[in-house]
Design a protein around this motif. Structure first.
Motif, PDB file in Angstrom:
ATOM      1  N   ARG A  32     -31.874  31.401   6.660  1.00  0.00           N
ATOM      2  CA  ARG A  32     -33.246  30.923   6.824  1.00  0.00           C
ATOM      3  C   ARG A  32     -33.509  30.704   8.311  1.00  0.00           C
ATOM      4  NH1 ARG A  32     -33.048  25.827   3.219  1.00  0.00           N
ATOM      5  NH2 ARG A  32     -30.976  25.817   4.152  1.00  0.00           N
ATOM      6  N   ASP A  65     -25.081  24.288   3.613  1.00  0.00           N
ATOM      7  CA  ASP A  65     -25.832  24.881   4.714  1.00  0.00           C
ATOM      8  C   ASP A  65     -25.044  24.680   6.004  1.00  0.00           C
ATOM      9  OD1 ASP A  65     -27.859  25.639   3.050  1.00  0.00           O
ATOM     10  OD2 ASP A  65     -29.215  24.009   3.607  1.00  0.00           O
ATOM     11  N   THR A  82     -39.275  25.681   8.327  1.00  0.00           N
ATOM     12  CA  THR A  82     -40.699  25.898   8.040  1.00  0.00           C
ATOM     13  C   THR A  82     -41.105  27.351   8.159  1.00  0.00           C
ATOM     14  OG1 THR A  82     -41.334  25.489  10.345  1.00  0.00           O
ATOM     15  CG2 THR A  82     -41.245  23.585   8.875  1.00  0.00           C
ATOM     16  N   ASP A 109     -47.648  28.311  -1.583  1.00  0.00           N
ATOM     17  CA  ASP A 109     -46.255  27.930  -1.388  1.00  0.00           C
ATOM     18  C   ASP A 109     -45.375  29.176  -1.428  1.00  0.00           C
ATOM     19  OD1 ASP A 109     -44.033  26.323  -1.048  1.00  0.00           O
ATOM     20  OD2 ASP A 109     -43.758  26.022  -3.190  1.00  0.00           O
ATOM     21  N   GLN A 111     -25.904  20.360   5.570  1.00  0.00           N
ATOM     22  CA  GLN A 111     -25.975  19.529   4.360  1.00  0.00           C
ATOM     23  C   GLN A 111     -25.159  20.169   3.242  1.00  0.00           C
ATOM     24  OE1 GLN A 111     -29.985  19.281   2.765  1.00  0.00           O
ATOM     25  NE2 GLN A 111     -30.419  21.421   3.224  1.00  0.00           N
ATOM     26  N   ARG A 166     -40.061  30.028   6.647  1.00  0.00           N
ATOM     27  CA  ARG A 166     -40.059  30.749   5.370  1.00  0.00           C
ATOM     28  C   ARG A 166     -39.777  32.237   5.566  1.00  0.00           C
ATOM     29  NH1 ARG A 166     -44.534  27.643   1.599  1.00  0.00           N
ATOM     30  NH2 ARG A 166     -43.857  25.559   2.188  1.00  0.00           N
ATOM     31  N   ASP A 195     -37.762  22.724  14.254  1.00  0.00           N
ATOM     32  CA  ASP A 195     -37.463  22.553  12.828  1.00  0.00           C
ATOM     33  C   ASP A 195     -36.277  21.626  12.609  1.00  0.00           C
ATOM     34  OD1 ASP A 195     -39.441  24.006  11.685  1.00  0.00           O
ATOM     35  OD2 ASP A 195     -38.212  25.721  11.102  1.00  0.00           O
ATOM     36  N   ASP A 196     -36.356  20.820  11.547  1.00  0.00           N
ATOM     37  CA  ASP A 196     -35.185  20.150  11.004  1.00  0.00           C
ATOM     38  C   ASP A 196     -34.397  21.235  10.259  1.00  0.00           C
ATOM     39  OD1 ASP A 196     -33.294  18.823   9.464  1.00  0.00           O
ATOM     40  OD2 ASP A 196     -34.658  17.215   8.867  1.00  0.00           O
ATOM     41  N   ARG A 215     -32.482  21.197   7.941  1.00  0.00           N
ATOM     42  CA  ARG A 215     -32.437  21.005   6.486  1.00  0.00           C
ATOM     43  C   ARG A 215     -33.702  21.496   5.800  1.00  0.00           C
ATOM     44  NH1 ARG A 215     -31.294  14.708   6.392  1.00  0.00           N
ATOM     45  NH2 ARG A 215     -32.917  14.948   7.985  1.00  0.00           N
ATOM     46  N   ARG A 216     -34.795  21.609   6.573  1.00  0.00           N
ATOM     47  CA  ARG A 216     -36.081  21.995   5.981  1.00  0.00           C
ATOM     48  C   ARG A 216     -36.784  23.005   6.889  1.00  0.00           C
ATOM     49  NH1 ARG A 216     -35.410  16.692   4.686  1.00  0.00           N
ATOM     50  NH2 ARG A 216     -36.253  15.981   6.690  1.00  0.00           N
TER      51      ARG A 216
END
Length: 718
Positions: free
Chosen positions: A366, A127, A378, A46, A140, A380, A372-373, A375-376
């Motif tokens: 980010r 965000d 991927t 992670d 968000q 990284r 990609d959403d 809000r999340r």
């Protein structure tokens, strides 16, 4: 005046140059005190982030627009929360459907009608993303436990190093600093309490939380204790911190644990602090952010907030939400070794303090992958967010918190972790040194292992088994002594990996007590831990680990504040070191001599040399005696030479100093017994080992064991 486009042009060079700067950014992050925590997350699959060597640059004018919108959103959402848990006008007027609000897992019925907190939102993040036409949209709001301030500080420290050669002092001075933001945060947290000098803690759920890296860093930056649920208890309607000196009152909780997890009496099945929500409602403690603020993060309710805000305040909620199908703007990004273009979500941070809302002149970027959403993300892949205009940095706070000396008010769990950190570090060092000297002797004198039927190999196997705490057991008759030793070297290396893991786990819990320079050493030890788990290591790999352990010991002795927490850590070190000495003495070879010869045979002599080397005492022996190793002199150096810091008696003397410093009479009596148990010939080793283990139990039972129903409460009872 430097323009954003001109600044970015300096970063968008060839791929090899960007790759070098990315490696440098990773190295700087790894060298920080949070570096080994990042490594731990990587080991769990992670990885939190990798830093893009190209920053996200905002012109001052663009930031000013965003900052004004953030300030307005904080004020609007503050008013909305006050209504949702107070008069509920938005519900009465049908703007927010009552059934949807009641069904929300984030709406806290325990807060409805309760006295309003001093401030609902002390911290806030949002965000945002730029769309193709150049305007900004909200992805968000983050109102429960906004994350990112600590990561922004880490990223900025790394980018400052990476960009120094490109920018020079002129351009660097044009970028707004974010260093003052933690001071603003500390000021805002102190201002929500009516206490003149409030006791504030950073409340975390521990290493299992994805953002624990940030929690540890912020505790160190803010100067607050990092606490976990077991550290806290509610008594007499107030919140108390379990410390070595009793129970200290806590006035403000900087909450990094989601409000659904803070109190098992409010949300069943959680592992928080029973009664915490009720104590906050009664004014016994202030939660920041307040309990219930997570409701604004519920995506099922988000569509109702703009209308509710406009009805309550008469003002529109600034910045429109991102709509499905909106085309996103892109910026330069270095991904997978290549320069390209990608959309980026920006997280902006704000503090709602007594002087108004302060917006960080920077933030977290980010990078988004295709599909990609927002809000999340991927990818990284993070970007440091730069704002041009040094005057846009957070203002200097002119009303800091009063100076408070918390040196003696150490959380029990922190002292516990420091104690086991000391023990793990000492045992790891003993295992590494023993494996190193035995491996080296195997290489330099191959015939010794098989000498006299493998007597030396069997003896070394026995030594390693004792040091790693394995049962003696009977040797497999089908295995040669040399093969058994090689197998034991692999097992000892695995045990070393386990001790390094324990060291790192405890260090992660007490990062605020360790010097910043420890970060690089801990990351190196984390890499060694991962390598050694596979078994036997080469001599040079063990050498590197020993050097890192020695560096950590040096930082421990010279760069760590030697307060109560450190003393308990050093008590752990001295107990473990004394145990190692006794184990090595007990494992020494019998002194077998030839007829008419007063000197030990070659196997016994080689064994004594290795025992001294494993205890970091062989060099001291050579300098002192300038002779072959003799049993009597070796035992003296290991047991009662107080000038040798690795001797048993030197450890006992340090233990005596520590128990006296913490004014522990029972400990004084237990340590006083230790000095007379072992003589210079090694007699009494078994008794001394039992007494040391009893002292270790006494430390735990006296200082770290938590009573089920504590009734004595010490601290400020005004």
């Amino acid at each position: 005046m430097v323009r954003a486009a001109d600044l970015l042009a300096r970063f968008s060079l060839d791929d090899p140059a960007l790759a070098r700067r990315q490696v440098e950014a990773d190295r700087v992050i790894g060298a920080s005190l949070a570096g080994h925590l990042v490594h731990e997350a990587e080991g769990n699959g992670d990885r939190p982030w990798q830093l893009d060597p190209i920053p996200y640059v905002l012109d001052g004018a663009a930031f000013d627009v965003l900052a004004a919108a953030v300030r307005a959103r904080v004020q609007a959402l503050e008013a909305l929360l006050a209504d949702l848990y107070g008069p509920r006008l938005a519900v009465q007027e049908g703007i927010v459907p009552a059934e949807e609000l009641a069904a929300s897992p984030h709406y806290r019925l325990a807060t409805v009608g309760a006295p309003a907190p001093p401030r609902w939102l002390v911290t806030y993040a949002v965000d945002v993303v730029q769309v193709a036409d150049g305007s900004w949209r909200v992805v968000q709001d983050l109102t429960d436990t906004p994350t990112g301030v600590g990561y922004a500080l880490i990223d900025r420290a790394a980018m400052a190093r990476v960009a120094a050669e490109l920018l020079g002092p002129q351009a660097s001075s044009e970028v707004a600093s974010i260093d003052g933001f933690p001071v603003e945060l500390r000021h805002a947290l102190g201002a929500v309490s009516p206490v003149a000098s409030p006791r504030i803690v950073v409340f975390s759920g521990g290493m299992s939380q994805p953002a624990y890296v940030e929690h540890s860093l912020l505790a160190a930056q803010l100067g607050f204790h990092l606490v976990l649920p077991p550290d806290l208890v509610v008594r007499r309607g107030r919140l108390w911190l379990r410390t070595l000196g009793g129970f200290d009152r806590v006035d403000v909780v900087y909450r990094r644990l989601a409000d659904a997890e803070v109190d098992p009496l409010s949300v069943a099945g959680t592992t928080g602090v029973p009664g915490l929500v009720a104590a906050a409602a009664d004014g016994g403690v202030v939660l920041a952010n307040a309990y219930g603020t997570a409701v604004l993060e519920d995506p099922a309710l988000a569509r109702h907030w703009p209308a509710a805000v406009e009805a309550l305040t008469g003002e529109r909620l600034p910045l429109a939400p991102l709509a499905p199908g909106d085309a996103l703007a892109t910026v330069p990004a270095f991904r997978e070794g290549r320069l390209g273009q990608a959309p980026v979500v920006i997280r902006l941070h704000a503090v709602n303090g007594p002087d108004g809302v302060t917006v960080m002149a920077g933030g977290n970027g980010r990078v988004l992958n295709d599909g990609d959403d927002p809000r999340r993300p991927t990818a990284r892949l993070a970007k440091d967010v730069w704002v041009l205009g040094s005057d846009r940095a957070a203002p200097v706070v002119v009303a800091p918190l009063p100076q408070v000396d918390l040196a003696a008010s150490v959380p029990t769990r922190a002292a516990d972790a420091m104690y086991w950190l000391g023990r793990a570090a000492e045992r790891a060092e003993a295992l590494a040194k023993a494996a190193r000297v035995i491996t080296s002797r195997r290489l330099t004198d191959p015939s010794l292992a098989g000498h006299d039927g493998g007597r030396w190999a069997r003896r070394m196997t026995h030594v390693l088994r004792i040091l790693r705490g394995a049962a003696a057991g009977a040797d497999d008759p089908s295995t040669t002594a040399v093969a058994a030793l090689d197998a034991e070297l692999a097992a000892a290396t695995g045990a070393l990996s386990a001790r390094l893991h324990a060291l790192l786990a405890e260090a992660a819990l007490v990062g605020e007590y360790l010097p910043v320079a420890a970060g690089r050493v801990l990351r190196n030890l984390a890499a060694a831990r991962d390598h050694f788990v596979h078994g036997r290591a080469a001599a040079d790999e063990l050498d590197a680990c020993i050097v890192d352990l020695a560096a950590f010991a040096g930082l421990w002795a010279e760069s760590t504040v030697q307060g109560p927490a450190w003393r308990f850590g050093d008590i752990g070190r001295r107990i473990e070191r004394a145990l190692v000495v006794l184990e090595l003495v007990d494992a020494r070879a019998p002194v077998a001599t030839a007829a008419g010869d007063d000197h030990p045979d070659v196997v016994a002599a080689a064994t004594l040399e290795i025992l001294l080397a494993a205890n970091e005492s062989l060099v001291a022996y050579r300098r002192r005696h300038r002779s072959d190793v003799e049993p009597g002199a070796a035992l003296h150096l290991l047991l009662d030479a107080v000038e040798n810091p690795h001797s048993y008696l030197a450890c006992v003397h340090r233990l005596a100093e520590h128990v006296a410093a913490i004014d522990w009479q029972e400990g004084r009596e237990a340590v006083a017994v230790l000095a007379g148990l072992v003589d210079e010939h090694g007699a009494g080793v078994a008794d001394a080992r039992r007494a040391l283990l009893a002292l270790a139990d006494l430390v735990h039972d006296t200082w770290f064991a938590t009573p089920v129903n504590p009734t004595v409460v010490r601290g400020r009872l005004q």
